[in-house]
Design an enzyme around this catalytic site. Structure first.
Site: not given
Ligand code: NDP
Length: 450
Positions: A211, A380, A242, A116, A128, A167-168, A92, A113
């Site tokens: 999250t 999830s 997200n 976690k 992943k 998603g991620d 997962k 993961q």
């Molecule tokens: P999204 O794609 O929804 O949002 C990512 C955000 O981070 C955007 O604002 C993006 O900006 C920014 N970002 C991504 N890459 C970079 C970078 N290299 N430098 C600066 N800003 C960056 O992703 P999520 O919110 O889902 O995920 C964010 C983090 O949380 C990740 O580390 C993910 O692994 C972790 N996570 C997510 C979960 C989930 O349920 N979604 C669960 C657990 C962990 P831009 O639009 O400019 O790329």
């Protein structure tokens, strides 16, 4: 009897077997540094080579993803699924679509993961996946064609009792919809093979929020132990996707003032705070118009946009929610110097090792990602349960379950980390690593050598 190895010897083996994978080395180092001392007097784990086995994925599938853009050009990307460990349940973990995705990044994420998922207490193994595809600037039709092509290969390797992606970064409700539709079409099965689905087709309430809300709940749990509170506190948050969006929402609900959000172009600083009304505008900007966070500064007087990351803004608490290694040593020092009293990691591995050392040496609260952001995968897991019995739980029920789950995760980390930090404080990183490790390790012992 197998010999007990030092951290240096252990990491030398990891680096030799996994050349050119710095993110994976970093994630393993962070875990091994706490697990090796823990198992030093537990020979069964050495004899059965448990940590060595946990650092080797069960399998990695890598495949070509071919699709046509709107101009009729044939485009080629690479997709992966890293199935790390299914000792305590089906694999997962999310799928990430971002140009920076490579095998090292997905191995670090899959490795993390496992721990976690174990911490949630739910029966989920670790995995992943993703692709080096950049959804930014692509039309809906291009994203749809990519997702369909990606799933055409991925569907051979997943299933509700095998591996359940979600998603991620770069994979939200839209992408999950396209991928679930393609899975259903190819297999002729309507089943819980993905989580984060739309509510119309088997999704769970509060999955989107889980999250971000969970990361704030984890911070609140740490604060409860020391009689701290988010009410009236200032918070710096990175990201505007997200996780960040719902972290901001929960902070505002709990009376905190959120000063910053960011994307890969820079960050906005709003000294008046990002309240619920402003956040609604951001959700529309990001999810409907797919715009950039810089537009916030044009919309709301008093707010400013800056290049770089938001960690120079003085705050009581910081919640990084963008990506890995977004707080380096210098930024960690800056946060501490400006009065930051605690970190809760919404993103995966957002703090470099040297930055973690700064937080721990300063004795401030540090909630590591594998615990603090586990709320998403926990809900999830609840989506999987609902799909299995074909029911939908109420929002009230799920909100309660999420809060209880984060409290349970906190308590498990506390149980193993209590008194192990600076000046007898709790070391939540150590607690999370050991708390996650034990359940998987004991399941692996039960299976014998495999
Ligand atoms: P999204 O794609 O929804 O949002 C990512 C955000 O981070 C955007 O604002 C993006 O900006 C920014 N970002 C991504 N890459 C970079 C970078 N290299 N430098 C600066 N800003 C960056 O992703 P999520 O919110 O889902 O995920 C964010 C983090 O949380 C990740 O580390 C993910 O692994 C972790 N996570 C997510 C979960 C989930 O349920 N979604 C669960 C657990 C962990 P831009 O639009 O400019 O790329």
């Amino acid at each position: 009897m197998m010999e007990v190895v030092s951290l240096e010897q252990f990491m030398a083996g990891i680096e030799k077997r996994n050349p050119g994978e710095p993110e994976f080395h970093q994630a393993v180092h962070e875990v091994a540094a706490t697990i090796l001392p823990y198992i030093a007097d537990k020979p069964i784990y050495h004899d059965m080579q448990i940590l060595e086995r946990m650092t080797e994925p069960d399998r990695i599938v890598s495949f070509r993803v071919c699709w046509e853009d709107d101009d009729g050009n044939v485009r080629v990307n690479r997709g992966w699924r890293v199935q790390f460990n299914n000792s305590i349940g089906p694999y997962k973990g999310g799928c990430r679509f971002h140009p920076s995705v490579n095998q090292s990044v997905l191995k670090f994420l899959g490795f993390e993961q496992q721990f976690k998922n174990s911490l949630t207490g739910l029966p989920m193994g670790g995995g992943k996946g993703g692709a080096n595809f950049n959804p930014k600037g692509k039309s809906n039709n291009e994203v749809m064609r990519f997702c369909q092509s990606f799933m055409t290969e991925l569907c051979r390797h997943i299933g509700p009792n095998i591996d359940v992606p979600a998603g991620d970064i770069g994979v939200g409700a839209r992408e999950i919809g396209y991928m679930f539709g393609q899975y259903k079409r190819l297999t002729n099965k309507f089943e819980g093979v993905l989580t984060g689905k739309g509510l119309e087709f088997g999704g769970s309430l509060i999955r989107a929020e889980a999250t971000g809300y969970g990361a704030v709940y984890f911070l609140q749990c740490m604060l409860d132990r020391i009689n701290g509170s988010l009410d009236g506190a200032t918070v710096a948050i990175s990201g505007s996707g997200n996780v960040a969006t719902f972290a901001v929402e929960k902070c505002a609900q709990l009376g905190a003032k959120v000063l910053t959000m960011s994307d890969s172009s820079g960050y906005i600083h709003d000294p008046a705070g990002i309240d619920a009304g402003k956040l609604e505008w951001i959700k529309e900007l990001k999810n409907v118009r797919r715009g950039r966070i810089s537009e916030y500064a044009e919309q709301f007087p008093g707010a400013t946009f800056h290049a770089g990351r938001p960690w120079a803004v003085a705050c009581d608490y910081a919640i990084p929610c963008a990506t890995q290694n977004e707080i380096d040593e210098g930024e960690a020092k800056l946060l501490v110097r400006n009065g930051c009293k605690g970190i809760s990691e919404g993103a995966n591995m957002p703090t470099e090792v040297a930055g973690i050392n700064v937080f721990q040496d300063a004795g401030i609260l540090y909630g590591p990602s594998k615990a603090a952001n586990a709320g998403g995968v926990a809900v999830s897991g609840m989506e999987m349960s609902q799909n299995s019995v074909r029911v939908s739980w109420s929002e009230e029920e799920l909100q309660k379950l999420l809060l209880e789950t984060m409290q349970r995760i906190h308590d498990r980390c506390f149980r193993y980390g209590e008194g192990k930090g600076k000046d007898g404080r709790c070391d939540y990183l150590l607690g999370a690593n050991i708390g996650g490790f034990v359940k998987i390790a004991d399941a692996m012992l039960a299976y014998g050598v495999q």
